[in-house]
Design a protein around this motif. Sequence first.
Motif, PDB file in Angstrom:
ATOM      1  N   UNK A   1     -13.109   1.145 -16.369  1.00 20.36           N
ATOM      2  CA  UNK A   1     -13.374   2.628 -17.539  1.00 20.36           C
ATOM      3  C   UNK A   1     -12.166   2.917 -15.954  1.00 20.36           C
ATOM      4  N   UNK A   2     -11.306   3.436 -16.370  1.00 23.71           N
ATOM      5  CA  UNK A   2     -10.231   3.738 -14.819  1.00 23.71           C
ATOM      6  C   UNK A   2      -9.404   4.801 -16.013  1.00 23.71           C
ATOM      7  N   UNK A   3      -8.866   6.028 -15.812  1.00 20.60           N
ATOM      8  CA  UNK A   3      -7.834   6.494 -16.315  1.00 20.60           C
ATOM      9  C   UNK A   3      -6.293   5.436 -16.047  1.00 20.60           C
ATOM     10  N   UNK A   4      -5.418   5.750 -16.629  1.00 19.66           N
ATOM     11  CA  UNK A   4      -4.445   5.069 -16.455  1.00 19.66           C
ATOM     12  C   UNK A   4      -4.482   4.050 -15.230  1.00 19.66           C
ATOM     13  N   UNK A   5      -6.115   2.543 -16.152  1.00 28.04           N
ATOM     14  CA  UNK A   5      -6.389   2.114 -15.491  1.00 28.04           C
ATOM     15  C   UNK A   5      -4.740   0.842 -15.186  1.00 28.04           C
ATOM     16  N   UNK A   6      -3.794   0.536 -16.053  1.00 31.18           N
ATOM     17  CA  UNK A   6      -3.100  -0.516 -16.077  1.00 31.18           C
ATOM     18  C   UNK A   6      -2.328   0.322 -14.950  1.00 31.18           C
ATOM     19  N   UNK A   7      -1.829   1.386 -15.021  1.00 32.32           N
ATOM     20  CA  UNK A   7      -1.018   1.961 -13.805  1.00 32.32           C
ATOM     21  C   UNK A   7      -1.597   1.786 -12.732  1.00 32.32           C
ATOM     22  N   UNK A   8      -3.304   2.008 -12.186  1.00 29.79           N
ATOM     23  CA  UNK A   8      -3.966   2.239 -10.925  1.00 29.79           C
ATOM     24  C   UNK A   8      -3.584   0.455 -10.508  1.00 29.79           C
ATOM     25  N   UNK A   9      -3.227  -0.845 -11.661  1.00 30.95           N
ATOM     26  CA  UNK A   9      -3.781  -1.885 -10.946  1.00 30.95           C
ATOM     27  C   UNK A   9      -2.391  -2.054 -10.379  1.00 30.95           C
ATOM     28  N   UNK A  10      -1.833  -1.991 -11.261  1.00 33.96           N
ATOM     29  CA  UNK A  10      -0.276  -1.827 -10.605  1.00 33.96           C
ATOM     30  C   UNK A  10       0.108  -1.278  -9.373  1.00 33.96           C
ATOM     31  N   UNK A  11      -0.538  -0.022  -9.356  1.00 32.73           N
ATOM     32  CA  UNK A  11       0.054   0.772  -7.884  1.00 32.73           C
ATOM     33  C   UNK A  11      -1.003   0.416  -6.934  1.00 32.73           C
ATOM     34  N   UNK A  12      -2.065  -0.403  -6.643  1.00 32.13           N
ATOM     35  CA  UNK A  12      -2.732  -1.177  -5.819  1.00 32.13           C
ATOM     36  C   UNK A  12      -1.985  -2.661  -6.165  1.00 32.13           C
ATOM     37  N   UNK A  13      -2.119  -3.379  -6.846  1.00 33.14           N
ATOM     38  CA  UNK A  13      -1.969  -4.143  -5.810  1.00 33.14           C
ATOM     39  C   UNK A  13      -0.344  -3.864  -5.499  1.00 33.14           C
ATOM     40  N   UNK A  14       0.602  -3.066  -5.694  1.00 32.16           N
ATOM     41  CA  UNK A  14       1.502  -3.060  -5.388  1.00 32.16           C
ATOM     42  C   UNK A  14       1.541  -3.555  -3.259  1.00 32.16           C
ATOM     43  N   UNK A  15       0.952  -2.055  -3.598  1.00 33.77           N
ATOM     44  CA  UNK A  15       0.705  -1.671  -2.068  1.00 33.77           C
ATOM     45  C   UNK A  15      -0.378  -3.082  -1.004  1.00 33.77           C
ATOM     46  N   UNK A  16      -0.702  -3.970  -2.064  1.00 31.65           N
ATOM     47  CA  UNK A  16      -1.447  -4.902  -1.214  1.00 31.65           C
ATOM     48  C   UNK A  16      -0.709  -5.816  -0.789  1.00 31.65           C
ATOM     49  N   UNK A  17       0.905  -5.952  -2.206  1.00 34.02           N
ATOM     50  CA  UNK A  17       1.681  -7.281  -1.922  1.00 34.02           C
ATOM     51  C   UNK A  17       2.973  -6.585  -0.194  1.00 34.02           C
ATOM     52  N   UNK A  18       2.646  -5.238  -0.208  1.00 28.98           N
ATOM     53  CA  UNK A  18       3.676  -5.079   0.846  1.00 28.98           C
ATOM     54  C   UNK A  18       2.315  -5.368   1.697  1.00 28.98           C
ATOM     55  N   UNK A  19       1.791  -5.251   1.583  1.00 29.31           N
ATOM     56  CA  UNK A  19       0.645  -5.406   2.872  1.00 29.31           C
ATOM     57  C   UNK A  19       1.497  -6.481   3.220  1.00 29.31           C
ATOM     58  N   UNK A  20       0.828  -7.655   2.721  1.00 30.93           N
ATOM     59  CA  UNK A  20       0.918  -9.352   3.015  1.00 30.93           C
ATOM     60  C   UNK A  20       2.475  -9.735   3.400  1.00 30.93           C
ATOM     61  N   UNK A  21       2.749  -9.584   1.302  1.00 31.38           N
ATOM     62  CA  UNK A  21       4.268  -9.942   1.314  1.00 31.38           C
ATOM     63  C   UNK A  21       5.562  -9.423   0.685  1.00 31.38           C
ATOM     64  N   UNK A  22       6.682  -8.513   1.288  1.00 29.68           N
ATOM     65  CA  UNK A  22       7.329  -7.627   0.308  1.00 29.68           C
ATOM     66  C   UNK A  22       8.003  -7.999  -0.575  1.00 29.68           C
ATOM     67  N   UNK A  23       8.194 -10.063  -0.785  1.00 22.94           N
ATOM     68  CA  UNK A  23       8.910 -10.248  -1.515  1.00 22.94           C
ATOM     69  C   UNK A  23       8.051 -11.011  -2.564  1.00 22.94           C
ATOM     70  N   UNK A  24       6.759 -11.282  -2.500  1.00 21.96           N
ATOM     71  CA  UNK A  24       5.756 -11.419  -3.689  1.00 21.96           C
ATOM     72  C   UNK A  24       5.350  -9.917  -4.232  1.00 21.96           C
ATOM     73  N   UNK A  25       5.664  -8.985  -3.760  1.00 24.38           N
ATOM     74  CA  UNK A  25       5.676  -7.749  -4.630  1.00 24.38           C
ATOM     75  C   UNK A  25       7.005  -7.556  -5.798  1.00 24.38           C
ATOM     76  N   UNK A  26       8.272  -7.877  -4.856  1.00 22.42           N
ATOM     77  CA  UNK A  26       9.406  -7.897  -5.795  1.00 22.42           C
ATOM     78  C   UNK A  26       9.293  -8.759  -7.002  1.00 22.42           C
TER      79      UNK A  26
END
Length: 462
Positions: free
Chosen positions: A181-206
């Motif tokens: 139950x999050x507004x724009x839950x897909x967008x929240x997940x994408x943004x959050x995952x991208x932030x984590x991947x940028x932290x641990x492995x930017x190539x994986x984020x790509x």
Amino acid sequence: MRLSTATIDHLPADVARFDYDREGQHAGIVHLGIGAFHRAHQAVFTDAAMSAGDRDWAIIGASLRSRTVADAMVPQDGLYTVTEMGPEMGDYARSTRLIGAVRDVVVASDAGRLRHALASPHVTIVTLTVTEKGYHRAADGSLDIAAIARAGNTIYHHLARSFADRRDGGLGGLTLLSCDNLADNGGVLATSLSAWLDHVDPTLGTWFMRECTTPSTMVDRIVPAMTPAGLDEVETALGLRDEAAVVTEPFAQWVIQDRFAGRRPRWDMVGAQIVADVAPYETAKLRMLNGAHSALAYRGLLAGFDYVHQAIGDAVIGPAVERLIRDEAAAGIDPATGQDLSAYADALLRRFANPALPHALLQIASDGSQKVPQRWLASLAANATRGRTCPETLTALAAWLIHVREPADDPRAAELAAAWTAGREGIVDAIVGEHGLLGGPWHPTPRDRAILDQALATFDTQ
């Protein structure tokens, strides 16, 4: 006798059964956060789709925090029952169905098994019900990377490993369906995952951005927590012990954005709506259903009630919550073409009043700091732009402030309780003011403050 593959034939004849060969189905879905809601919602839709002829969509569930669900389901070979109870069925009758969609349940602490499941070439979809706090967002909505690093074993750790395995193995990407139950839950997940991947492995984020999708969804079904007495009642009805049984209402809704990375189940054949834009549906659900649920919880608990149907039946609380739904939440929503908010409000009030499905107010009241921004503050902000004040939403907000004055079941309980140490005079600013704990797009006007102060004074005397 325990429910299992070996004991299915002992079920009563009136229990509906799935119509497919369980052993012949590959697992095509991994679900993170398997609990009662998933078993009563997404797994039921998937079971129905396979019974209608879809194939290879069995589910591997992952329990992220404890062994409880695995201990309930694994000895039952993943089988469980869903019992629907409600007035739509005539005099609060019940109907039970055996669900076979869940193939296995793994515990996230067994990272190897979960990693193997997520890297399977047959898996193309990951669904999630991890609650709002499972996304580890800070008060401003950004990802709390430090908290994730401390916690370990989060959805971000598991998904990052699965992306690396799939990339290195030449496998396709995944459709990641947040059902929280999050507004724009897909967008929240994408943004959050991208932030984590940028932290641990930017190539994986790509790779993630290129190969995976995160459609938004709206899920709606009331699923009270099962109690030992409830499990005993199911056992009496079935003649078998089902430790994973769920009891729910007949109503179920699932709206999914049409943005998949690969193949998908034909959920739309069995009642799901596949649409271009989920936003109007998720907004209505968050502000009308969830917003009303929270209002019932906090006002109902202060009035001494235990369940939703008791609170909605109260001569004061019931009409107040109806006004919140119709005159405030719905009034701040721009509906999609054909979306009837008045009919939705009618249905909500009927569902809340269902005494055959006792829904504990304490269950709804948990984690309020994670829910209030989406359920109430967003509605207050939307109405403020239209020049409207929302006295019932503000009164419910005051009830929540009183609720968290003492330690509550909330990830920010200590902060909320500490905000009260300065006394009631400053509590509005401390929590919902411009620089408060829940600071966001809405800030109380002088008129809002007057309504909040009056409600706080009234609740103080209860």
